[in-house]
Design a protein around this motif. Sequence first.
Motif, PDB file in Angstrom:
ATOM      1  N   TYR A 148       0.815  -1.213   0.000  1.00 26.55           N
ATOM      2  CA  TYR A 148       0.000   0.000   0.000  1.00 26.55           C
ATOM      3  C   TYR A 148       0.851   1.267   0.000  1.00 26.55           C
ATOM      4  CZ  TYR A 148      -4.047  -2.946   0.770  1.00 26.55           C
ATOM      5  OH  TYR A 148      -5.023  -3.896   0.612  1.00 26.55           O
ATOM      6  N   TYR A 197      -3.559   3.934  -1.445  1.00 29.01           N
ATOM      7  CA  TYR A 197      -3.609   3.318  -2.775  1.00 29.01           C
ATOM      8  C   TYR A 197      -2.867   1.978  -2.722  1.00 29.01           C
ATOM      9  CZ  TYR A 197      -4.929   7.960  -4.526  1.00 29.01           C
ATOM     10  OH  TYR A 197      -5.573   9.153  -4.753  1.00 29.01           O
ATOM     11  N   ARG A 198      -3.131   1.116  -3.691  1.00 30.83           N
ATOM     12  CA  ARG A 198      -2.254  -0.042  -3.895  1.00 30.83           C
ATOM     13  C   ARG A 198      -1.055   0.414  -4.723  1.00 30.83           C
ATOM     14  NH1 ARG A 198      -7.044  -2.166  -4.541  1.00 30.83           N
ATOM     15  NH2 ARG A 198      -7.744  -3.739  -3.052  1.00 30.83           N
ATOM     16  N   ILE A 202       1.763   0.457  -7.541  1.00 30.14           N
ATOM     17  CA  ILE A 202       1.773   0.037  -8.959  1.00 30.14           C
ATOM     18  C   ILE A 202       3.057  -0.760  -9.226  1.00 30.14           C
ATOM     19  CG2 ILE A 202       1.872   0.873 -11.330  1.00 30.14           C
ATOM     20  CD1 ILE A 202       0.435   3.407 -10.405  1.00 30.14           C
ATOM     21  N   ASP A 214       4.085   5.413  -7.805  1.00 27.14           N
ATOM     22  CA  ASP A 214       3.113   4.773  -6.896  1.00 27.14           C
ATOM     23  C   ASP A 214       2.223   5.816  -6.226  1.00 27.14           C
ATOM     24  OD1 ASP A 214       5.572   2.336  -5.904  1.00 27.14           O
ATOM     25  OD2 ASP A 214       3.806   2.022  -7.157  1.00 27.14           O
ATOM     26  N   GLN A 226      -1.183   8.647  -8.459  1.00 22.73           N
ATOM     27  CA  GLN A 226      -2.320   7.922  -9.040  1.00 22.73           C
ATOM     28  C   GLN A 226      -3.591   8.782  -8.959  1.00 22.73           C
ATOM     29  OE1 GLN A 226      -2.762   3.671  -8.077  1.00 22.73           O
ATOM     30  NE2 GLN A 226      -0.895   3.813  -6.818  1.00 22.73           N
ATOM     31  N   LYS A 283      -9.526   8.013  -8.438  1.00 19.80           N
ATOM     32  CA  LYS A 283     -10.426   6.858  -8.673  1.00 19.80           C
ATOM     33  C   LYS A 283      -9.756   5.534  -8.338  1.00 19.80           C
ATOM     34  CE  LYS A 283      -9.290   6.708 -13.639  1.00 19.80           C
ATOM     35  NZ  LYS A 283      -9.824   6.944 -14.998  1.00 19.80           N
ATOM     36  N   ASN A 284      -8.401   5.529  -8.214  1.00 19.34           N
ATOM     37  CA  ASN A 284      -7.701   4.284  -7.825  1.00 19.34           C
ATOM     38  C   ASN A 284      -7.666   4.094  -6.313  1.00 19.34           C
ATOM     39  OD1 ASN A 284      -7.119   4.233 -10.539  1.00 19.34           O
ATOM     40  ND2 ASN A 284      -4.871   4.195 -10.304  1.00 19.34           N
ATOM     41  N   VAL A 296      -7.969   3.176  -2.553  1.00 20.90           N
ATOM     42  CA  VAL A 296      -8.503   2.011  -1.856  1.00 20.90           C
ATOM     43  C   VAL A 296      -9.301   2.478  -0.635  1.00 20.90           C
ATOM     44  CG1 VAL A 296      -7.878  -0.031  -0.540  1.00 20.90           C
ATOM     45  CG2 VAL A 296      -6.594   0.574  -2.598  1.00 20.90           C
ATOM     46  N   GLU A 322     -10.855  11.933 -11.362  1.00 14.37           N
ATOM     47  CA  GLU A 322     -10.329  11.532 -12.680  1.00 14.37           C
ATOM     48  C   GLU A 322      -8.965  12.176 -12.977  1.00 14.37           C
ATOM     49  OE1 GLU A 322     -13.314   8.908 -13.572  1.00 14.37           O
ATOM     50  OE2 GLU A 322     -11.527   9.339 -14.790  1.00 14.37           O
TER      51      GLU A 322
END
Length: 344
Positions: free
Chosen positions: A117, A143-144, A146, A156, A159, A162-163, A165, A312
């Motif tokens: 994460y 986020y997760r 990348i 990472d 992002q 919308k990504n 978590v 977005e």
Amino acid sequence: MSAPVTYSSDSIVTIERHILEEQKTYPEATGVLTSLLYDIALVGKYIASRISRAGLVDILGATAAINVQGEVVMRLDELADETIIRLNQHTGRLAVMASEEHPDIIPIPEQYPTGKYVLLFDPLDGSSNIDVNAPVGTIFSIYRRISEEGPGTLSDCLQPGKNMVAGGYILFGTSTMLVYTSGNGTHGFTLDPTLGEFLLSHPNIQIPSKPKYYSVNQGYDIYWSEGVRKFTEYLQGKDGQSKPLSSRYIGSLVGDFHRTLLAGGIFYYPADKKDPKRPTGKLRLLYEAAPLAFVMAQAGGYASDGTQDILEIVPHDLHQRVPLFIGNRELVEKAEEFIRTYDT
Ligand code: P6P
């Protein structure tokens, strides 16, 4: 998205239990995000304990430090920042962190394992309000990663919302609240200081359909675009069509956002010409606008930069600023309409 977890009205639910119940709705969940959210709650408890004594212990007053935003860093800012880093860097849950207080990404020290994460945060937003006992807040987004493995990277962190978590905030106000979403509704927890527990007080928050307040710093309207000025006049009923909304502005994003979320209305910090170095306004995308946009979207509202959905926007810089219009969808879309009509 699975149905939000619900409870009988007479049950006392701690945030730990709520997060665990939410985890059960994801069969593939490994519990790492659950533990990460526990740690965020622990941060809230710790900072709350220190802030409540801020007036008593000599930790008020600005340090000599100046953060990357060029703002004088209050000691509580540093405390919150250090607390979040120290509580998270050794757990093996994170690949990388980024904070408003640090110009670059915060790598996980090499003696600790990295995880899957990414944690981005504003450790104590609105800290200039501490001395006057106005609400302040911690804002976070998760986020997760990348990148595949090893040390996390800047990519990472960059992002689009919308990504995300999970995202949310801790509000240090008349009471301490933690409000978060992991994509299954927006939920609010109030800290019971006698128990040292965050208890579910606002399950499945939905922004009221009837807007009540508009919230903007009108002291700067000479710096606004024509569209923003016309939109504000619309909110004030000066177009003769609409009833005026009442005005509220604290000057602390988390406090102004939380009131908008619970009472209905719109908060906005538009692009302004006040500072040529900040043509897009003051608020930051990664750790202010995006997490609050996720919380608001899950509560039935909407957030825009005046032209597009905040969630977005693909970031190009850690500390990128964006104009922010957030609250009831009908009002945010009205702002977009005025900006489209008068500013393009
Ligand atoms: P202004 C606090 O410094 C902050 O970053 C946000 O919490 C708040 O919404 C905004 O700035 C207030 O800025 O220009 O109205 O004082």
